[in-house]
Enzyme design. Structure first.
Site, PDB file in Angstrom:
ATOM      1  N   HIS A   1       9.363  -3.191   3.349  1.00 28.82           N
ATOM      2  CA  HIS A   1       8.897  -3.456   1.980  1.00 28.82           C
ATOM      3  C   HIS A   1      10.072  -3.796   1.062  1.00 28.82           C
ATOM      4  CE1 HIS A   1       5.576  -0.659   3.378  1.00 28.82           C
ATOM      5  NE2 HIS A   1       4.912  -1.711   2.990  1.00 28.82           N
TER       6      HIS A   1
ATOM      7  N   MET B   1       0.841  -1.195   0.000  1.00 32.51           N
ATOM      8  CA  MET B   1       0.000   0.000   0.000  1.00 32.51           C
ATOM      9  C   MET B   1       0.881   1.253   0.000  1.00 32.51           C
ATOM     10  SD  MET B   1      -3.490  -0.813   1.994  1.00 32.51           S
ATOM     11  CE  MET B   1      -2.921  -0.523   3.640  1.00 32.51           C
TER      12      MET B   1
ATOM     13  N   GLY C   1       4.713 -10.163   3.927  1.00 30.96           N
ATOM     14  CA  GLY C   1       5.512 -10.128   5.147  1.00 30.96           C
ATOM     15  C   GLY C   1       4.841 -10.890   6.282  1.00 30.96           C
TER      16      GLY C   1
ATOM     17  N   SER D   1       4.229   1.165   8.204  1.00 32.65           N
ATOM     18  CA  SER D   1       3.957   2.528   7.734  1.00 32.65           C
ATOM     19  C   SER D   1       3.233   3.322   8.816  1.00 32.65           C
ATOM     20  CB  SER D   1       3.101   2.493   6.473  1.00 32.65           C
ATOM     21  OG  SER D   1       3.736   1.696   5.507  1.00 32.65           O
ATOM     22  N   ARG D   2       2.470   2.640   9.661  1.00 31.97           N
ATOM     23  CA  ARG D   2       1.700   3.338  10.702  1.00 31.97           C
ATOM     24  C   ARG D   2       2.570   3.798  11.872  1.00 31.97           C
ATOM     25  NH1 ARG D   2      -2.756  -0.461   9.103  1.00 31.97           N
ATOM     26  NH2 ARG D   2      -4.404   0.864   8.270  1.00 31.97           N
TER      27      ARG D   2
ATOM     28  N   LEU E   1       6.649   3.211   1.317  1.00 29.51           N
ATOM     29  CA  LEU E   1       7.569   2.082   1.441  1.00 29.51           C
ATOM     30  C   LEU E   1       8.689   2.361   2.443  1.00 29.51           C
ATOM     31  CD1 LEU E   1       7.836   1.113  -2.341  1.00 29.51           C
ATOM     32  CD2 LEU E   1       6.243   0.258  -0.612  1.00 29.51           C
ATOM     33  N   HIS E   2       8.991   1.339   3.236  1.00 29.22           N
ATOM     34  CA  HIS E   2      10.090   1.415   4.194  1.00 29.22           C
ATOM     35  C   HIS E   2      10.984   0.178   4.013  1.00 29.22           C
ATOM     36  CE1 HIS E   2       7.707  -1.505   6.350  1.00 29.22           C
ATOM     37  NE2 HIS E   2       6.714  -0.633   6.503  1.00 29.22           N
TER      38      HIS E   2
HETATM   39  O1  PAF Z   1      -0.209  -5.650   3.664  1.00 33.93           O
HETATM   40  C1  PAF Z   1      -0.598  -4.732   2.920  1.00 33.93           C
HETATM   41  O2  PAF Z   1       0.103  -3.759   2.684  1.00 33.93           O
HETATM   42  C2  PAF Z   1      -1.987  -4.844   2.293  1.00 33.93           C
HETATM   43  O3  PAF Z   1      -2.901  -5.435   3.158  1.00 33.93           O
HETATM   44  C3  PAF Z   1      -1.979  -5.558   0.931  1.00 33.93           C
HETATM   45  C4  PAF Z   1      -1.558  -7.017   1.065  1.00 33.93           C
HETATM   46  C5  PAF Z   1      -1.043  -4.850  -0.027  1.00 33.93           C
HETATM   47  C6  PAF Z   1      -3.388  -5.546   0.327  1.00 33.93           C
HETATM   48  O4  PAF Z   1      -3.854  -4.247   0.151  1.00 33.93           O
END
Ligand code: PAF
Length: 298
Positions: free
Chosen positions: A56, A49, A166, A205-206, A52-53
């Site tokens: 990811h 989503m 992950g 990300s949160r 990115l860190h």
């Molecule tokens: O883990 C995430 O970032 C999301 O739940 C995913 C798997 C990309 C689906 O939107």
């Protein structure tokens, strides 16, 4: 709904198959993946989503080991957010994401708009009853239906050989595995280990929402889950251990605890102990930020 602000699509064919190609339409994605397949490449997909860190990027590296062309999707999926959740403020950094993916060696960025993924009039959803209704599914109704639906779409759109998720989102990983198995989607799901800060906090990300005071308390979630895993291994009375863990988190400064629980690592039913692999999962609030984490029972 507006499309993400990222560079215009750069077809791989025009770039001599080097660097990061960017596509926003499903048809363009299919075309690019088709080129790569005809050239004999194994395709890896990393759904994200965005924002990115390093966690990811570790997923991208994992995919690069298992496949020779890697596509990363960046899509903040509206159907997996509840009405009172953080969809509107979820961190977005389209240009930064593209730069990080290029640096990591990814080949293709798929960054669709919400209208592309959910065209007007679409109604179909994928649900994973049982596994998708407990733990995160109980606290976030509809969450796993949103996740399963968007991941099913991405797998059908990109038709990768492998897809990497992950372990940080452990229940999500199990839900996706079940969906892929039940729907006979021809893809291998790979799990990549959680990446942590030096104090143990799982990258997310949160984490960007945490105040300095909350950030100082946050690693206590991982420390507590590790202690639960140790105690569960040596003491079968997991209910006592789970109560102890909630108390410890509140004493440490967490606002509230949704759950800390020891589960069977595959079914996520209560852990029967013995030789079945176990997993400790936890979710707790620090102010307005909800953190989740998990560790294996040793
Ligand atoms: O883990 C995430 O970032 C999301 O739940 C995913 C798997 C990309 C689906 O939107």
């Amino acid at each position: 709904m507006t499309a993400p602000e990222i560079p215009e699509a750069t077809p791989l064919g025009e770039r001599g198959r080097t660097g990061l190609g960017v596509v926003q339409a499903v048809a363009a994605l299919r075309q690019e993946i088709g080129h790569l397949r005809r050239e004999g490449h194994r395709i890896g997909l990393v759904p994200t989503m965005g924002a990115l860190h390093a966690g990811h990027i570790a997923l991208v590296r994992h995919a690069l080991e298992a496949a020779d062309r890697v596509c990363v999707s960046v899509f903040v999926n509206p159907t997996q957010f509840g009405p009172n959740e953080d969809f509107a403020v979820y961190p977005r950094d389209e240009a930064g994401d593209a730069a990080k993916l290029a640096g990591a060696g990814a080949h293709l960025l798929f960054a669709p708009s919400a209208d592309e993924m959910y065209p007007e009039g679409e109604v179909c959803r994928v649900t994973v009853p049982g596994l998708g209704d407990i733990l995160e599914g109980a606290f976030r109704p509809g969450f796993f239906t949103g996740v399963a639906t968007v991941v099913a779409k991405l797998l059908i759109q990109a038709s990768p050989d492998i897809a990497v998720f992950g372990e940080k989102d452990y229940q999500q990983l199990q839900v996706i595995r079940r969906m892929v198995r039940d729907l006979h989607i021809p893809v291998r799901i790979e799990a990549a280990p959680t990446i942590r800060e030096s104090d143990g906090l799982a990258l997310s990300s949160r984490n960007a929402y945490l105040t300095a005071d909350e950030r100082a308390i946050a690693p206590e979630l991982y420390a507590t889950l590790m202690e639960v895993a140790h105690r569960a291994r040596h003491d079968r009375a997991t209910a006592n251990v789970e109560r102890w863990a909630s108390d410890r988190l509140i004493e440490a400064g967490f606002t509230s605890v949704d759950y800390v629980t020891v589960r069977d690592a595959e079914t996520l039913e209560p852990w029967p102990g013995g030789t079945r692999p176990g997993r400790v999962l936890g979710a707790a609030w620090l102010g307005r930020t909800r953190l989740i984490d998990n560790v294996p029972v040793p």
